[in-house]
Design a protein around this motif. Sequence first.
Motif, mmCIF file in Angstrom:
data_model
loop_
_atom_site.group_PDB
_atom_site.id
_atom_site.type_symbol
_atom_site.label_atom_id
_atom_site.label_comp_id
_atom_site.label_asym_id
_atom_site.label_seq_id
_atom_site.Cartn_x
_atom_site.Cartn_y
_atom_site.Cartn_z
ATOM 1 N N GLY A 1 0.703 -1.222 0.053
ATOM 2 C CA GLY A 1 0.073 0.072 0.069
ATOM 3 C C GLY A 1 0.791 1.345 0.003
ATOM 4 O O GLY A 1 0.150 2.326 0.405
ATOM 5 N N ALA A 2 2.017 1.133 -0.503
ATOM 6 C CA ALA A 2 3.059 2.418 -0.285
ATOM 7 C C ALA A 2 2.511 3.437 -1.379
ATOM 8 O O ALA A 2 1.945 3.159 -2.526
ATOM 9 N N LYS A 3 2.671 4.722 -0.857
ATOM 10 C CA LYS A 3 2.350 5.917 -1.761
ATOM 11 C C LYS A 3 3.818 6.535 -1.932
ATOM 12 O O LYS A 3 4.622 6.655 -0.991
ATOM 13 N N LEU A 4 3.906 7.212 -2.993
ATOM 14 C CA LEU A 4 5.017 8.108 -3.074
ATOM 15 C C LEU A 4 4.993 9.342 -2.225
ATOM 16 O O LEU A 4 3.733 10.160 -2.244
ATOM 17 N N VAL A 5 5.815 9.668 -1.647
ATOM 18 C CA VAL A 5 6.116 10.801 -0.547
ATOM 19 C C VAL A 5 7.454 11.666 -0.814
ATOM 20 O O VAL A 5 8.539 10.981 -1.074
ATOM 21 N N PHE A 6 7.297 13.014 -1.226
ATOM 22 C CA PHE A 6 8.505 13.827 -1.157
ATOM 23 C C PHE A 6 8.285 15.145 -0.588
ATOM 24 O O PHE A 6 6.978 15.709 -0.591
ATOM 25 N N ARG A 7 9.164 15.971 -0.101
ATOM 26 C CA ARG A 7 9.211 17.265 0.497
ATOM 27 C C ARG A 7 9.073 18.231 -0.783
ATOM 28 O O ARG A 7 9.676 17.900 -1.861
ATOM 29 N N PRO A 8 8.347 19.483 -0.577
ATOM 30 C CA PRO A 8 8.256 20.442 -1.412
ATOM 31 C C PRO A 8 9.649 20.777 -2.029
ATOM 32 O O PRO A 8 9.766 21.116 -3.009
ATOM 33 N N GLN A 9 10.569 20.926 -1.029
ATOM 34 C CA GLN A 9 11.796 21.445 -1.338
ATOM 35 C C GLN A 9 12.788 20.484 -2.329
ATOM 36 O O GLN A 9 13.892 20.955 -2.763
ATOM 37 N N HIS A 10 12.536 19.192 -2.362
ATOM 38 C CA HIS A 10 12.980 18.223 -3.027
ATOM 39 C C HIS A 10 12.717 18.011 -4.413
ATOM 40 O O HIS A 10 13.571 17.502 -5.140
ATOM 41 N N ALA A 11 11.679 18.897 -4.734
ATOM 42 C CA ALA A 11 11.050 18.806 -6.073
ATOM 43 C C ALA A 11 11.692 20.238 -6.819
ATOM 44 O O ALA A 11 12.212 21.009 -6.100
ATOM 45 N N VAL A 12 11.783 19.917 -8.120
ATOM 46 C CA VAL A 12 12.312 21.071 -8.813
ATOM 47 C C VAL A 12 11.700 21.424 -10.158
ATOM 48 O O VAL A 12 10.984 20.581 -10.790
ATOM 49 N N ALA B 1 10.805 22.412 -13.718
ATOM 50 C CA ALA B 1 11.670 22.109 -14.917
ATOM 51 C C ALA B 1 11.050 22.332 -16.132
ATOM 52 O O ALA B 1 9.669 21.997 -16.031
ATOM 53 N N ASP B 2 11.670 22.650 -17.260
ATOM 54 C CA ASP B 2 10.690 22.784 -18.495
ATOM 55 C C ASP B 2 10.300 21.432 -18.969
ATOM 56 O O ASP B 2 9.129 21.376 -19.345
ATOM 57 N N ALA B 3 11.144 20.170 -18.762
ATOM 58 C CA ALA B 3 10.537 18.951 -19.009
ATOM 59 C C ALA B 3 10.638 18.262 -17.753
ATOM 60 O O ALA B 3 11.561 17.293 -17.728
ATOM 61 N N GLY B 4 9.642 18.229 -16.864
ATOM 62 C CA GLY B 4 9.819 17.317 -15.704
ATOM 63 C C GLY B 4 8.894 16.137 -15.917
ATOM 64 O O GLY B 4 8.230 15.951 -16.906
ATOM 65 N N ILE B 5 9.001 15.250 -14.749
ATOM 66 C CA ILE B 5 8.254 14.084 -14.967
ATOM 67 C C ILE B 5 6.798 14.244 -14.725
ATOM 68 O O ILE B 5 6.087 13.728 -15.203
ATOM 69 N N PHE B 6 6.539 15.432 -13.954
ATOM 70 C CA PHE B 6 5.024 15.791 -13.780
ATOM 71 C C PHE B 6 4.899 17.264 -14.588
ATOM 72 O O PHE B 6 5.864 18.029 -14.766
ATOM 73 N N PRO C 1 14.188 14.061 -8.021
ATOM 74 C CA PRO C 1 15.128 13.180 -8.176
ATOM 75 C C PRO C 1 15.016 12.053 -7.460
ATOM 76 O O PRO C 1 14.343 11.976 -6.533
ATOM 77 N N ILE C 2 15.149 10.550 -7.877
ATOM 78 C CA ILE C 2 14.562 9.394 -7.374
ATOM 79 C C ILE C 2 15.115 9.177 -6.056
ATOM 80 O O ILE C 2 14.435 8.715 -5.133
ATOM 81 N N GLU C 3 16.354 9.584 -5.678
ATOM 82 C CA GLU C 3 17.050 9.376 -4.535
ATOM 83 C C GLU C 3 16.250 10.356 -3.430
ATOM 84 O O GLU C 3 16.474 10.063 -2.038
#
Length: 351
Positions: free
Chosen positions: A275-286, A288-293, A342-344
């Motif tokens: 049941g895992a969800k993807l979690v990330f902090r706002p400052q860890h996202a970037v 970008a012109d061509a991002g994954i989202f 970044p996946i890390e």
Amino acid sequence: MNVATSRAVAIDISGVNLSYGATRVLKNIDLSIRPGELFAFLGPSGCGKTTLLRLIAGFAQAETGQVRLDGQDVAALPPWKRDVGMVFQSYALWPHMTVARNVAFGLEERRLPRREIDRKVAEALALVGLADYADRRPAQLSGGQQQRVAVARTIAIEPKVLLLDEPLSNLDARMRVGVRRELRALQQRLGLTTIFVTHDQEEANTICDRIAVMEAGTIRQVGTPMELYERPDNLFVAGFLGSANVLDGARSGDVFEVVGGPRLRLPPGLHLPAGAKLVFRPQHAVLADAGIFRGPVTQREFLGATVRYGVRVGDTEILVDVPFQSGQDLHDIGKLVGVDLPIERALFLAT
């Protein structure tokens, strides 16, 4: 005063359960607090943190389990025999007594000689910076000064453990910052093992060595503020300590498929809980012109050092914190932007 690091004691709690009627308030609590730590019980209202504090003080009785102070099981001891000092949320000062008389109260109850009482009162007031306020009454003091009187009254009896029940909740935001720094400095000077109860993550993060995050009578995780923020064990801790983006999805082979969004390639050997969800902090996202989202900007908040953007991705809004630089162009509401991660920096957490 004679309170020193050499007197600091460990607190060990094992197998503790406590109920009020049919309501289980504490559930299988196991916890070890190190000598001299400033430790926090952190959680929302009703999670059991104050009940756990009162259990250590002797004002509540567990149905099962042990509470050991310096290796001694104190479950059968009344509060006045535990050598524990507690500062209550309301401060509980006597309004008709002077500051000095309030501080002397616990010492007088112990029937110490008058000269020794006067010496300990003077030392305690000097420690909290109120030596010149001995003859005033509580109503003549600010909220921060009243809080310091309550602390002085507690440390005057030279307890082995200091317990603080939401001691800053009655202060305004500006005063809380100064008083919490004073509390930390005082705790370090005295070397007392101290437990601090709060629902305010900023208070816990800024002054405490370690934190137990509580939910519904259980301890969800224990760690340093940085450990809890960077490596939360579950969704509750991730969401309670700071802002977090949480996206639904599922694993498919070596990728994680976000609902309505992209596919993230997973590092080899990564274990995902059920049941895992993807979690990330706002400052860890970037941005970008061509991002994954990809999606439109839905909100923009100027926070001083950063600008926080909301980006609509499918049915979800992602928060992205961008460092602010004077003169930079800001993205307008409605502008289509890309968001990279970044996946890390990705966490995969379950409840």
